[in-house]
Design an enzyme around this catalytic site. Sequence first.
Site, mmCIF file in Angstrom:
data_model
loop_
_atom_site.group_PDB
_atom_site.id
_atom_site.type_symbol
_atom_site.label_atom_id
_atom_site.label_comp_id
_atom_site.label_asym_id
_atom_site.label_seq_id
_atom_site.Cartn_x
_atom_site.Cartn_y
_atom_site.Cartn_z
ATOM 1 N N LYS A 157 0.897 -1.171 0.000
ATOM 2 C CA LYS A 157 0.000 0.000 0.000
ATOM 3 C C LYS A 157 0.928 1.211 0.000
ATOM 4 O O LYS A 157 1.278 1.768 1.048
ATOM 5 C CB LYS A 157 -0.933 -0.042 1.210
ATOM 6 C CG LYS A 157 -2.087 0.914 1.078
ATOM 7 C CD LYS A 157 -3.202 0.572 2.034
ATOM 8 C CE LYS A 157 -4.167 1.736 2.180
ATOM 9 N NZ LYS A 157 -4.852 2.131 0.966
HETATM 10 C C1 LIG Z 1 -6.222 0.467 -4.307
HETATM 11 C C2 LIG Z 1 -6.942 -0.162 -3.166
HETATM 12 N N1 LIG Z 1 -7.495 -1.377 -3.325
HETATM 13 C C3 LIG Z 1 -8.158 -1.972 -2.315
HETATM 14 C C4 LIG Z 1 -8.309 -1.357 -1.082
HETATM 15 C C5 LIG Z 1 -9.038 -2.048 0.014
HETATM 16 O O1 LIG Z 1 -8.159 -2.444 1.033
HETATM 17 P P1 LIG Z 1 -8.624 -2.609 2.535
HETATM 18 O O2 LIG Z 1 -9.872 -3.416 2.511
HETATM 19 O O3 LIG Z 1 -7.493 -3.347 3.181
HETATM 20 O O4 LIG Z 1 -8.822 -1.257 3.085
HETATM 21 C C6 LIG Z 1 -7.754 -0.103 -0.879
HETATM 22 C C7 LIG Z 1 -7.899 0.592 0.408
HETATM 23 O O5 LIG Z 1 -7.021 0.532 1.216
HETATM 24 C C8 LIG Z 1 -7.040 0.508 -1.932
HETATM 25 O O6 LIG Z 1 -6.498 1.718 -1.770
#
Ligand SMILES: Cc1ncc(COP(=O)(O)O)c(C=O)c1O
Length: 288
Positions: A157
Amino acid sequence: MSGYDDRDGKIWMDDQLVDWRDANVHILTHALHYASSVFEGERLYDGKIFLSRKHSERLLKSGEMMDMPIPYTVDEIEAAKRAVVEANGLTNAYVRVVAWRGAGEDMGVSSARNPVRMAVAAWAWGDYYGDAKMQGAKLDIAKWKRPSPETIPTAAKAAGLYMICTMSKHAAEAKGCSDALFMDYRGYVAEATGANVFFVKDGEVHTPLPDAILNGLTRQTVIGMLKDRGIAVHERHIMPEELEGFEQCWLTGSAAEVTPVGQIGEHTFEVGALTREIAESYEKLVRS
Ligand SMILES: Cc1ncc(COP(=O)(O)O)c(C=O)c1O
């Protein structure tokens, strides 16, 4: 409304709680020039951060993937988050943890001598997609593609992965949409700019394989909820031509929670019973 840099409260920065307006960095911060930054987005529900440790673990993994070891343990990150929640008197909020290469001896691309820093901020934040939660969000199809894991660490991330997200979301909003859905570098349906995507057809659920997207913690939670109900979940490559045949669609994310989707490009979806059930059950789960 004042900007995010102009608020009352405390932000945790490098082991200390500082006044909100003093949580600043120097202009020659490495991250600002070269995207050496990783972060987490989490939600606090009734005083408890949902999947808090898992978010802290993912932050450390994102740092490792970026060759940017974060000088804190999971327990220390957890303590920093607790300190922020308490200092700001929050019970329901969004929590942002960010770690980055700071300013230091290096100002070129190489940055091994610059410190890795960390900060935690939290603020009250409502529904990510506003009233889409009830009606179903309208999504544009992004012109950019999610990149190959051979070109960038797609499982991290990391700030650099969000450059095309901001551009795609701006383009979507200019067309009256709430967000954009990406295809990946192979042409498969991928994810939205800050959320994963699910589809329903004939009582079964289909969602992209997380081989070039963030395997969201909410995505994993929702897959568990579906399987507990005995609903078949197919994690697979999905072609854009298949959008036509799907009946329901929703997005998942720590910020987005479970948000129904009513339209992607020309394709429409009903906010159906399964979508509503999963959205409501997720709301209960995060507060249980
Ligand atoms: C690009 C992206 N995909 C998916 C997610 C979903 O991730 P999570 O459920 O861990 O927040 C996020 C958010 O964090 C994101 O920024």
